[in-house]
Design an enzyme around this catalytic site. Sequence first.
Site, PDB file in Angstrom:
ATOM      1  N   ASP A   1     -10.204   2.929   1.540  1.00  0.00           N
ATOM      2  CA  ASP A   1     -10.377   2.402   2.901  1.00  0.00           C
ATOM      3  C   ASP A   1     -11.038   3.428   3.816  1.00  0.00           C
ATOM      4  O   ASP A   1     -11.783   3.068   4.724  1.00  0.00           O
ATOM      5  CB  ASP A   1      -9.030   1.998   3.500  1.00  0.00           C
ATOM      6  CG  ASP A   1      -8.495   0.689   2.940  1.00  0.00           C
ATOM      7  OD1 ASP A   1      -9.315  -0.148   2.518  1.00  0.00           O
ATOM      8  OD2 ASP A   1      -7.255   0.512   2.923  1.00  0.00           O
TER       9      ASP A   1
ATOM     10  N   LYS B   1       0.805  -1.221   0.000  1.00  0.00           N
ATOM     11  CA  LYS B   1       0.000   0.000   0.000  1.00  0.00           C
ATOM     12  C   LYS B   1       0.843   1.279   0.000  1.00  0.00           C
ATOM     13  O   LYS B   1       0.368   2.329  -0.437  1.00  0.00           O
ATOM     14  CB  LYS B   1      -0.960   0.010   1.194  1.00  0.00           C
ATOM     15  CG  LYS B   1      -2.106  -0.985   1.074  1.00  0.00           C
ATOM     16  CD  LYS B   1      -3.119  -0.804   2.186  1.00  0.00           C
ATOM     17  CE  LYS B   1      -4.284  -1.760   2.035  1.00  0.00           C
ATOM     18  NZ  LYS B   1      -5.342  -1.526   3.049  1.00  0.00           N
TER      19      LYS B   1
END
Length: 269
Positions: free
Chosen positions: A105, A68
């Site tokens: 997210d 990420k």
Amino acid sequence: MTTPYAEVIGNPIAQSKSPAIHGFWLSALGLAGRYDRALVETASPADYITARRTDAAWRGCNVTMPHKQSVMPLLDRLDPLAARVGAVNTVIPAEDGTLTGYNTDVPGFWEPLAGRSFASALVVGAGGAARAVLAALADAGVATITLQNRSLAKAEALLAEFGIAGTVEPIGTAGTAVDLLVNTSAMGMVGQAPFPLDLLGRVRETGVVYDIVTSPLDTALLIAARQRGLATVDGLAMLIGQADHAFRRFFGAVPPRERDAELRKVLTA
């Protein structure tokens, strides 16, 4: 005509539920497309990104651990939210061949909490998932944030990075009451240390307990919280919520969220 596709990259990747989520939505909508897994074992996904840039059928990818952050310098631009969070979980190609990184997210985490107001929150863990949670809490105007972590220095640095004037504590510390308890750590996950359930004593009767762990889905923390009469949110809520925002970018369609109950049955079968 080549079938358009998206995928999720990470290491390990076999456990990812993303193919099942996106596959369910593609089938439900009758869209031509597929969603795959791609194991990227190297420290950097540079070779993967280079190869996909020239693939006309590729609609982008979701990014999970440990990539990420390592994927960020490989992209042409970052959405402002992804830049602020310091993590990318969705990569989208443009017609000109450039790649943009997003973080879904944050809205995915907040989705099941929308419409609620929280004056205080206790977040456990200061890893990658905590970054998205802290950004969401800050954006929602949560005034008092406490971050518990094994490394107090890491927790302090994370709060400072987000400009949050919060409190840092060792994991399991008893203290003032909060409206929201969020577990962003691996505690309670299969094969990991148990979550310190005594922390439930800090949650007000009207509060919410949110555990982002998905294996098991019904964690000991959530079970104990329900036994105390507290409202709970499980890890699938965030997983499905973040996938919603990614799916819209991958396939240009709105997922059929009215079928979430059916999707949950598929994911937990």
